[in-house]
Design a protein around this motif. Sequence first.
Motif, short mmCIF file in Angstrom:
data_model
loop_
_atom_site.label_atom_id
_atom_site.label_comp_id
_atom_site.label_asym_id
_atom_site.label_seq_id
_atom_site.Cartn_x
_atom_site.Cartn_y
_atom_site.Cartn_z
N ARG A 1 36.60 10.67 -11.32
CA ARG A 1 36.62 11.08 -9.93
C ARG A 1 35.44 10.54 -9.14
O ARG A 1 35.40 10.62 -7.91
N GLN A 2 34.44 10.01 -9.84
CA GLN A 2 33.28 9.44 -9.16
C GLN A 2 33.69 8.15 -8.45
O GLN A 2 34.45 7.35 -8.99
N PRO A 3 33.17 7.92 -7.24
CA PRO A 3 33.51 6.68 -6.54
C PRO A 3 32.90 5.48 -7.25
O PRO A 3 31.92 5.60 -8.00
N LEU A 4 33.48 4.33 -7.02
CA LEU A 4 32.95 3.10 -7.61
C LEU A 4 31.59 2.77 -7.00
O LEU A 4 31.40 2.85 -5.78
N SER A 5 30.66 2.40 -7.83
CA SER A 5 29.33 2.00 -7.37
C SER A 5 29.35 0.54 -6.92
O SER A 5 30.33 -0.19 -7.13
N GLN A 6 28.24 0.10 -6.34
CA GLN A 6 28.14 -1.31 -5.94
C GLN A 6 28.23 -2.22 -7.15
O GLN A 6 28.87 -3.28 -7.10
N ASP A 7 27.65 -1.79 -8.27
CA ASP A 7 27.77 -2.58 -9.50
C ASP A 7 29.22 -2.66 -9.96
O ASP A 7 29.69 -3.72 -10.39
N ASP A 8 29.94 -1.54 -9.86
CA ASP A 8 31.36 -1.54 -10.22
C ASP A 8 32.14 -2.53 -9.37
O ASP A 8 32.98 -3.28 -9.88
N TRP A 9 31.89 -2.51 -8.08
CA TRP A 9 32.63 -3.40 -7.18
C TRP A 9 32.31 -4.87 -7.48
O TRP A 9 33.18 -5.74 -7.38
N ARG A 10 31.06 -5.15 -7.85
CA ARG A 10 30.71 -6.53 -8.21
C ARG A 10 31.47 -6.96 -9.46
O ARG A 10 31.93 -8.11 -9.56
N ARG A 11 31.59 -6.04 -10.40
CA ARG A 11 32.34 -6.34 -11.61
C ARG A 11 33.82 -6.59 -11.30
O ARG A 11 34.43 -7.52 -11.84
N VAL A 12 34.37 -5.74 -10.45
CA VAL A 12 35.77 -5.92 -10.06
C VAL A 12 35.97 -7.29 -9.41
O VAL A 12 36.92 -8.02 -9.74
N ALA A 13 35.07 -7.66 -8.49
CA ALA A 13 35.18 -8.96 -7.81
C ALA A 13 35.07 -10.11 -8.81
O ALA A 13 35.83 -11.09 -8.73
#
Length: 459
Positions: A236-248
Amino acid sequence: MAETTHVRARDTLWGHPKGLAYLAFAEAWERFSFYGMSALLLLYMLQHILTPGVAEGVLGFAGLRAGLEGLTGPLSNQAFASQVFSLYTGLVYFTPIFGGLLADRWLGQRRTVLLGAVLMAIGHFLMAFEGSFLFAIAFLIAGTGCLKGNISVQVGFLYGADEAGQRTRAFAIFSAAINVGALLGPLLCGVLAQLYGWHVGFGAAGVLMLIALATYLSGWKHLPADRRRQRNGAARQPLSQDDWRRVAALLFLGAISIPACAAYFQEMNAGLLFIDASVERGLFGWTVPTASFNSLDGLFCILAVPVLIALWRWQARRGREAGEMAKLTIGYLIIAVANVMMVVPAGWADRGESVGAIWPVLLYALNALGFTFYWPTLLALFSRAAPAQINSTMMGTVFLSVFLGNLLVGHVATLWETMAHARFFALNAAFAGGACLVMLIVARPVSRLLVARSSVVTP
């Protein structure tokens, strides 16, 4: 009580969790049915569905052709069949995104796989009737979307975040199981279709799908626990900036694989047309069915897996195992070489000469080696690096590259009748070579974004 998602050591078989064996065998039977049906599909449309008096009885077929020709202009039967085939093989790799969302948010991975298996079995049996052809395709697409990404992500769930090498080897074993199906499916269904008719071949695929379902259910207690967003506090925690970089970074790697994927899968589209028209298929007084050549892909993928696993283990013991980015790059390079090689026999075919069967055999062998280098690596990379909140969804997106690659296959295959065949294979070599070149440029910065990290997830 929190516990890691990987299975404890006592629940192992040959150094891997027992769940891997059940997942691998279930996927082998499912791919047996899928590749058996797919090997027949293009030729079935050209030699049966599109013949006068048959196409008119297929519900929705005229509307589909009108819609495609509204986008592309008039299509020959070959071009239309190649487009339909590529739409099908593309969409079965697009819908896993939605299957991942369904699993992440509502059903969980195991129930979504069960739903997919049932839908696929229905689709295979509907292929036994001409009138329900498009309905069968729709069921198969929806079923594969539910099953494909979610059974793959369960393989990743069997291992901890610190087991990157073991996870990559597990996906290589899983891919070998896939290719057992890719080997036997076209061979069995192709022979049955040639001896007893198309519908017997398709019916066999349906029976094989039911065996896959039974295998999956028999290993239920060994499968990893579901991860669902509403039951997982961490999710339920929102994605962090690090998570979004990984996704990209992961999406970028998936995009790079698209042209190489197109070069690889073209062997099952225009490659079959080349074999059917130009390759000598006699073997001890018997003509090998064109569709059965697709079995070679599975055979060589199976042979490649133990060789590569042994190579990677040998390198790992010496601290020299190729990294994930290097394995992707090598895979794309091998596929480029395979298509460059085909320029020679394709030139002979352009002059009206027949071609020995050794050439498509070599094409399948090199393509399989390249695929075994890059595809298990890409799956393991997505499984390891994708944020826990959207792991199944991201595993679905890796198949999006296969969807787009197959759309490119269909578009390029429409050139088969008008382009010199030597130039056709050179074009496919350029696709894979371009992916290899891009990887050489971006491997280092992308690798830094995807450095392994430890994580504990509450199932």
